[in-house]
Design a protein around this motif. Structure first.
Motif, PDB file in Angstrom:
ATOM      1  N   TYR A 143      -2.307   4.067  -6.892  1.00 59.76           N
ATOM      2  CA  TYR A 143      -3.077   3.697  -5.622  1.00 59.76           C
ATOM      3  C   TYR A 143      -4.455   3.159  -5.878  1.00 59.76           C
TER       4      TYR A 143
ATOM      5  N   GLY B  13       1.945   7.154  -6.863  1.00 60.39           N
ATOM      6  CA  GLY B  13       0.824   8.312  -7.461  1.00 60.39           C
ATOM      7  C   GLY B  13      -0.649   7.854  -7.343  1.00 60.39           C
ATOM      8  N   PRO B  14      -1.567   8.533  -7.759  1.00 67.25           N
ATOM      9  CA  PRO B  14      -2.969   8.231  -7.672  1.00 67.25           C
ATOM     10  C   PRO B  14      -3.427   7.167  -8.557  1.00 67.25           C
TER      11      PRO B  14
ATOM     12  N   LEU C 218       1.100  -1.183  -0.024  1.00 70.04           N
ATOM     13  CA  LEU C 218      -0.251   0.027  -0.109  1.00 70.04           C
ATOM     14  C   LEU C 218       0.887   1.416   0.043  1.00 70.04           C
TER      15      LEU C 218
ATOM     16  N   ASN D  80       3.793   1.382  -0.979  1.00 71.33           N
ATOM     17  CA  ASN D  80       4.465   1.526  -2.362  1.00 71.33           C
ATOM     18  C   ASN D  80       3.505   2.136  -3.479  1.00 71.33           C
ATOM     19  N   ALA D  81       2.104   1.789  -3.487  1.00 73.52           N
ATOM     20  CA  ALA D  81       1.453   2.279  -4.325  1.00 73.52           C
ATOM     21  C   ALA D  81       1.147   3.783  -4.160  1.00 73.52           C
ATOM     22  N   VAL D  82       1.117   4.016  -2.842  1.00 75.88           N
ATOM     23  CA  VAL D  82       0.828   5.434  -2.626  1.00 75.88           C
ATOM     24  C   VAL D  82       1.868   6.301  -3.188  1.00 75.88           C
ATOM     25  N   SER D  83       3.208   5.843  -2.928  1.00 73.48           N
ATOM     26  CA  SER D  83       4.200   6.654  -3.176  1.00 73.48           C
ATOM     27  C   SER D  83       4.448   6.496  -4.628  1.00 73.48           C
TER      28      SER D  83
END
Lengths: 117, 126, 247
Positions: B53, B49-50, B42, B44-47
């Motif tokens: 995410y 970008g949208p 999670l 990593n995904a937020v990092s």
């Protein structure tokens, strides 16, 4: 019998503090992101909000501590589960390398992810 | 002298309910590790970008991912109950020379759990 | 209530049997009879070749431990009527070598016990004229529960870690070490540390908790071991941070 240099006390400290933080913090996080948002019980936060929360140095520090300790908790417990539960103590060396090595690698990855956020 | 030594069954923990519960408790650690991995995915995904995410949210809604996480959730709760339940036996807390009763130690753990959970939920949902 | 109950007793005759075989006996089912009374009845009236250990018949000598319907029990404190209508399976204590019938070899425990020095250790004994070592009720409470141990070894029989690794120092020995470590009159904690904090000591324990469930005297060996882990870990980390401060 002199085992003063045994790593067990340190490993046990990591295990038990990891067990404590995992019990205190992981259920709510998994409930939100693994159950409540996917099942539409609650609306997931926007990317901007979550990004802002994660950018906070305190959040990153807490998340790193939580990840590393929880992984060492797993490593220690899983090691003894393999020793006793499956009677694999004769393979102690590869088991130790896999468990604690996995925790070290996981902690490094966690640090890298949280630092480059 | 010939003696008889009872062999230990490979899956000895299936022989008693309490042993089985013990092994399940120990296996909860696997789901603790899984939860950490999931949270790092999670992060990593937020990092990234949208869009990334959103992909994470989509994938977390797939039935098999929900199934894994529901099982993981049950094991995490087993971890919480057993960990807090055993805590007063591993620690002796003294206040003003008197031993704090085990029930109060357990209660304090659950109280801390509720407070921390509320803080996390507030941070994420506000 | 039926007036008889079947006891299925494990028989092992060294040299004849390769493993224990169950033999059934009918004994009177009396309200005040414990399993041990049933066994005594067999020995006196039905089969004089049956071997088992017992002494006090009142739960204090710790010699009549057996496996009753799969659970480690003191046979003098386990009543026939609680298992009616039966049958009741009586086997020797698990995790110990069986010498004959219900008699097990307890040598391993007897060898381990003195290694943890379960007695009061003093650096200097104060002279007799100064009287006894005084202790407050609170100080007594710190260790009293552990002093209830009767060395019956039910905890070893219940412990899967001991079943798998006979080098494990084990529940009763560690609890007895703690009984003295926590005694305000004792000064031997440092001497016990090496054995207790070895890999065969506290660190083998995974807190299954069955030792405490099996204890007929309400001792909590599992709790004692976890408490000692915290003590030993704190000491070890202190030792790492301040290597010179050890005495």
């Amino acid at each position: 019998m002199n085992h003063r240099r045994s790593p067990e006390p340190l490993l046990w400290m990591l295990f038990s503090s990891g067990g404590m933080v995992a019990a205190l913090m992981l259920p709510i996080l998994l409930f939100l992101f693994g159950v409540a948002f996917p099942l539409d019980w609650l609306t997931p936060p926007t990317h901007a909000h979550l990004f802002a929360v994660l950018r906070n140095p305190l959040t990153r520090l807490v998340l790193f501590g939580l990840s590393a300790l929880a992984l060492f908790h797993w490593a220690h417990r899983f090691r003894y589960t393999l020793y006793d539960g499956l009677q694999l103590k004769r393979y102690a060396v590869p088991i130790v390398v896999f468990c604690y090595g996995g925790a070290v690698v996981g902690s490094v990855i966690a640090a890298a992810l949280l630092l480059t956020l | 002298m010939t003696v008889y030594e009872r062999p230990v069954h490979l899956l000895w923990w299936l022989e008693r309910r309490s042993y089985l519960l013990f092994v399940l408790r120990e296996l909860s650690s696997v789901f603790v590790a899984w939860t950490v991995v999931y949270l790092l995915l999670l992060v990593n995904a937020v990092s990234d970008g949208p869009a990334s995410y959103q992909r994470f949210l989509d994938r977390s809604g797939e039935w098999w991912m929900v199934a894994i996480n529901v099982i993981a959730m049950l094991f995490l709760l087993l971890h919480v109950v057993t960990w807090f339940g055993l805590a007063p036996r591993a620690m002796v807390v003294k206040a003003r020379g008197r031993r704090v009763p085990p029930r109060q130690i357990v209660a304090a753990h659950y109280f801390a759990w509720l407070v921390l959970s509320a803080i996390v939920a507030w941070l994420v949902l506000r | 209530m039926a007036d008889e109950i079947t006891l299925e007793v494990a028989r092992f005759r060294p040299g004849e049997d390769t493993e224990p075989v169950l033999q059934s006996y009918q004994v009177p089912l009396r309200e005040q009879w414990a399993v041990l009374d049933g066994l005594s009845y067999i020995k006196d009236h039905l089969d004089g070749t049956l071997s088992f250990r017992w002494s006090c018949r009142m739960g204090i000598c710790g010699s009549c431990g057996m496996t009753v319907n799969g659970d480690p029990q003191l046979s003098c404190a386990t009543f026939l009527t609680d298992y009616a209508p039966g049958p009741i399976r009586i086997e020797p204590l698990h995790n110990f070598p069986v010498i004959r019938d219900l008699v097990v070899d307890i040598g391993d425990f007897m060898d381990k016990l003195p290694t943890v020095k379960p007695w009061l250790v003093r650096d200097v004994h104060s002279p007799l004229e100064e009287g006894e070592y005084l202790q407050t009720p609170e100080e007594l409470e710190d260790y009293q529960q552990y002093s209830m141990c009767i060395n019956c070894m039910l905890c070893y029989s219940a412990c899967p870690v001991y079943a798998l690794d006979q080098d494990f120092v084990g529940p009763a020995a560690i609890a007895l070490a703690q009984r003295y470590n926590l005694d305000s009159r004792d000064e031997g904690a440092d001497e016990r540390l090496a054995v207790l904090s070895s890999p065969e000591g506290i660190w083998s324990c995974t807190f299954v908790g069955e030792c405490s469930a099996a204890c007929p005297k309400g001792v909590d060996p599992a709790g004692a071991i976890q408490r000692y882990k915290l003590t030993a870990a704190t000491q070890a980390i202190k030792g790492l941070l301040m290597p010179r401060s050890r005495r």
